[in-house]
Enzyme design. Sequence first.
Site, short mmCIF file in Angstrom:
data_model
loop_
_atom_site.label_atom_id
_atom_site.label_comp_id
_atom_site.label_asym_id
_atom_site.label_seq_id
_atom_site.Cartn_x
_atom_site.Cartn_y
_atom_site.Cartn_z
CG HIS A 125 39.08 37.58 47.90
ND1 HIS A 125 38.27 37.12 46.86
CD2 HIS A 125 39.16 39.16 47.93
CE1 HIS A 125 38.12 38.14 46.39
NE2 HIS A 125 38.14 38.70 46.43
CG ASP A 155 37.24 33.78 46.17
OD1 ASP A 155 37.11 33.97 47.55
OD2 ASP A 155 37.56 34.91 45.40
CB SER A 230 35.47 40.92 45.71
OG SER A 230 37.45 41.45 44.93
#
Length: 380
Positions: A125, A155, A230
């Site tokens: 993402h 992911d 992230s």
Amino acid sequence: MKKSRRYTITAKGAAIILSFCITTSSALGFSGGMLVSSYAGKTGLEENTAANLFLTQQNEAYLTSASSGNATLSVAEVAALTANSVVEITTETVTTDSWMQQYVTNGAGSGVIVSSDGYIATNNHVIDGAGKISVRLKNGTVYEAKLIGTDGKTDVALLKINASGLTAAVLGDSDSLMVGQTAIAIGNPLGQLGGTVTEGIISALDRELVIDGKTMTLLQTDAAINPGNSGGGLFNDKGELIGIVVAKSSGSDVEGLGFAIPCNAAKAVIDELAAYGYVKGRVDAGMTFLDLTTAQKALLYGVRQLGVYIQKVDGGSNAEKAGFQAGDLITYLGDTKISSSAVLTQALEKYKVGDTVKITIVRNGNTKQLSMQLEEYRPD
């Protein structure tokens, strides 16, 4: 009255004394020279050399700790060992608005160097849809990155920069973790604070969460995690990588809930991405699904019934050949009632590539059952 005495030194005695003096003087001179040299060397070190010496000492401490099995490092020592293994990632994405005007949006995240020749792991993402991906190392050097492969299910994405001699993270064993162990997160929170270090513990193992319609099994930590973290690293108190930071639970009343992909699961995906550019064996329905869970959403799309709809059917796919159309409402996959795209994804994962599945749909008020053979997912 004390009488003075006279001593006579023979030639042989004089020779012995002279020899002793010379030997002692040489030894003292050598030792003194070494001491002065050592002192001069320490005081005359340049800043960069001193920093390198510090890192070398920390690496030696780490090797000693790792060989002892149970010994641990301080947060400062872990940060010194791993700081160069975590990078900042920025992205540029070209977006077209409803007036057909294009504009560039910027994004930011983190990444972990997994090999000294420039392979970097991050989240899917973080780079999804990006036209340009840039990587900034701890020393400030910026590289344009190439996307090697990505896996939406876990992911995980793999990037490559044209560099060598990088500091790769040391891989730990996420299967051996226990609740309460130290967890240290390093990343780029808010996309502006690269190299930020936060400390916490492993709060839970095997936590199942649904993120963007995908069910993921993650590590939970109370180390401070923020947008931009992230793709960054979660390390243990030996300086080993134990997870790839993936998400933070958000909300005004939510604190101390961060999540990471276990390193063992991430490594298996990274190996596949490096070898093939995608994860082999993933099933592909050949369709994009849309959750309509509120009356407002249903009204927006002009339908009356809530549920999971087909938003798009890939051209040339088995789904298109089987007769599926955009706008179909999916009610069952086999005997599994479909209430959300997450349930649909879980149901599909029980099948293998090449299996034939029966899917029940509602189209224009009529119920139909269509059969299709599942293909292998291969990204464009």
